[in-house]
Design a protein around this motif. Structure first.
Motif, short mmCIF file in Angstrom:
data_model
loop_
_atom_site.label_atom_id
_atom_site.label_comp_id
_atom_site.label_asym_id
_atom_site.label_seq_id
_atom_site.Cartn_x
_atom_site.Cartn_y
_atom_site.Cartn_z
N SER A 76 -16.51 20.99 -53.94
CA SER A 76 -17.18 19.74 -53.59
C SER A 76 -18.28 19.48 -54.61
O SER A 76 -18.53 20.28 -55.50
N SER A 77 -18.96 18.38 -54.41
CA SER A 77 -20.08 18.06 -55.30
C SER A 77 -21.41 18.50 -54.67
O SER A 77 -22.47 18.09 -55.12
N HIS A 78 -21.35 19.35 -53.65
CA HIS A 78 -22.53 19.80 -52.93
C HIS A 78 -22.79 21.28 -53.16
O HIS A 78 -21.99 21.97 -53.75
N ARG A 79 -23.88 21.74 -52.64
CA ARG A 79 -24.24 23.15 -52.68
C ARG A 79 -24.53 23.63 -51.27
O ARG A 79 -25.03 22.88 -50.43
N LEU A 80 -24.21 24.88 -51.00
CA LEU A 80 -24.54 25.53 -49.73
C LEU A 80 -25.86 26.25 -49.95
O LEU A 80 -25.92 27.23 -50.69
N HIS A 81 -26.91 25.76 -49.32
CA HIS A 81 -28.25 26.27 -49.60
C HIS A 81 -28.69 27.40 -48.67
O HIS A 81 -29.56 28.19 -49.04
N HIS A 82 -28.12 27.47 -47.47
CA HIS A 82 -28.64 28.41 -46.47
C HIS A 82 -27.51 29.27 -45.91
O HIS A 82 -26.79 28.86 -45.01
N ARG A 83 -27.37 30.45 -46.46
CA ARG A 83 -26.35 31.40 -45.99
C ARG A 83 -26.98 32.33 -44.97
O ARG A 83 -28.10 32.80 -45.14
N ARG A 84 -26.26 32.59 -43.89
CA ARG A 84 -26.74 33.49 -42.84
C ARG A 84 -25.64 34.46 -42.47
O ARG A 84 -24.59 34.05 -41.98
N THR A 85 -25.88 35.71 -42.64
CA THR A 85 -24.88 36.70 -42.26
C THR A 85 -24.87 36.86 -40.74
O THR A 85 -25.87 36.60 -40.06
N GLY A 86 -23.74 37.29 -40.23
CA GLY A 86 -23.62 37.53 -38.80
C GLY A 86 -24.59 38.59 -38.32
O GLY A 86 -25.20 38.46 -37.24
N VAL A 87 -24.77 39.63 -39.10
CA VAL A 87 -25.69 40.72 -38.73
C VAL A 87 -27.12 40.21 -38.66
O VAL A 87 -27.84 40.50 -37.70
N ASP A 88 -27.54 39.44 -39.65
CA ASP A 88 -28.91 38.89 -39.63
C ASP A 88 -29.10 37.92 -38.47
O ASP A 88 -30.15 37.91 -37.82
N THR A 89 -28.09 37.12 -38.18
CA THR A 89 -28.17 36.18 -37.08
C THR A 89 -28.26 36.91 -35.74
O THR A 89 -29.07 36.55 -34.88
N LEU A 90 -27.46 37.94 -35.58
CA LEU A 90 -27.49 38.72 -34.34
C LEU A 90 -28.85 39.39 -34.17
O LEU A 90 -29.42 39.39 -33.08
N ASN A 91 -29.38 39.95 -35.24
CA ASN A 91 -30.68 40.59 -35.19
C ASN A 91 -31.76 39.59 -34.76
O ASN A 91 -32.58 39.87 -33.87
N LEU A 92 -31.78 38.41 -35.37
CA LEU A 92 -32.75 37.38 -35.02
C LEU A 92 -32.57 36.93 -33.57
O LEU A 92 -33.54 36.79 -32.83
N LEU A 93 -31.33 36.73 -33.17
CA LEU A 93 -31.05 36.29 -31.80
C LEU A 93 -31.53 37.32 -30.79
O LEU A 93 -32.13 36.97 -29.76
N CYS A 94 -31.33 38.58 -31.07
CA CYS A 94 -31.79 39.64 -30.16
C CYS A 94 -33.32 39.69 -30.10
O CYS A 94 -33.90 39.88 -29.03
N GLN A 95 -33.98 39.51 -31.25
CA GLN A 95 -35.44 39.50 -31.27
C GLN A 95 -35.99 38.32 -30.45
O GLN A 95 -36.89 38.50 -29.63
N LEU A 96 -35.43 37.14 -30.67
CA LEU A 96 -35.89 35.96 -29.94
C LEU A 96 -35.59 36.09 -28.45
O LEU A 96 -36.40 35.68 -27.61
N SER A 97 -34.44 36.67 -28.13
CA SER A 97 -34.07 36.87 -26.72
C SER A 97 -35.03 37.83 -26.04
O SER A 97 -35.44 37.60 -24.90
N ALA A 98 -35.39 38.90 -26.70
CA ALA A 98 -36.33 39.87 -26.13
C ALA A 98 -37.68 39.22 -25.89
O ALA A 98 -38.30 39.42 -24.83
N GLN A 99 -38.14 38.42 -26.84
CA GLN A 99 -39.43 37.73 -26.69
C GLN A 99 -39.40 36.76 -25.51
O GLN A 99 -40.41 36.58 -24.83
N ALA A 100 -38.24 36.14 -25.27
CA ALA A 100 -38.10 35.15 -24.20
C ALA A 100 -37.62 35.78 -22.89
O ALA A 100 -37.37 35.07 -21.92
N HIS A 101 -37.46 37.11 -22.88
CA HIS A 101 -36.96 37.84 -21.70
C HIS A 101 -35.59 37.31 -21.26
O HIS A 101 -35.34 37.09 -20.08
N LYS A 102 -34.72 37.11 -22.25
CA LYS A 102 -33.36 36.61 -22.00
C LYS A 102 -32.36 37.70 -22.38
O LYS A 102 -32.65 38.60 -23.16
#
Length: 107
Positions: A76-102
């Protein structure tokens, strides 16, 4: 921004927007589906329309793999600027969930 590779949606979301979205979802009363396609998943989705459809039904499709950055640039004529690995996403999701008691359900 949203990209499409071989019929699979790829969401390109800045980090701040991504974190805010996850926090909003954590406080909502609805389950969410986050997929993390990489090159192998795109190949499988190209071969299997049912699998491709399941990927398309997700709420968020995050690029997991530097190869997707190259693919978007090459196809395409575009660029992908923000790559997120599944492991990093899961880690962040778990951190945010713990903070929110979810709880997090992995399926």
């Amino acid at each position: 921004m949203v990209h499409e590779l071989f019929g699979v949606r790829i969401d390109d979301i800045p980090e701040q927007d991504f974190n805010s979205l996850l926090k909003t979802w954590l406080h909502g009363g609805q389950g969410r589906i986050i997929t993390t396609p990489n090159a192998e998943i795109l190949v499988q989705a190209q071969r299997d329309p049912t699998f491709r459809s399941l990927l398309g039904d997700g709420d968020l499709s995050l690029p997991d793999g530097v190869s997707l950055q190259y693919a978007v640039a090459a196809l395409s004529s575009h660029r992908l600027h923000h790559r997120r690995t599944g492991v990093d996403t899961l880690n962040l999701l778990c951190q945010l969930s713990a903070q929110a008691h979810k709880r997090v359900l992995l399926l």
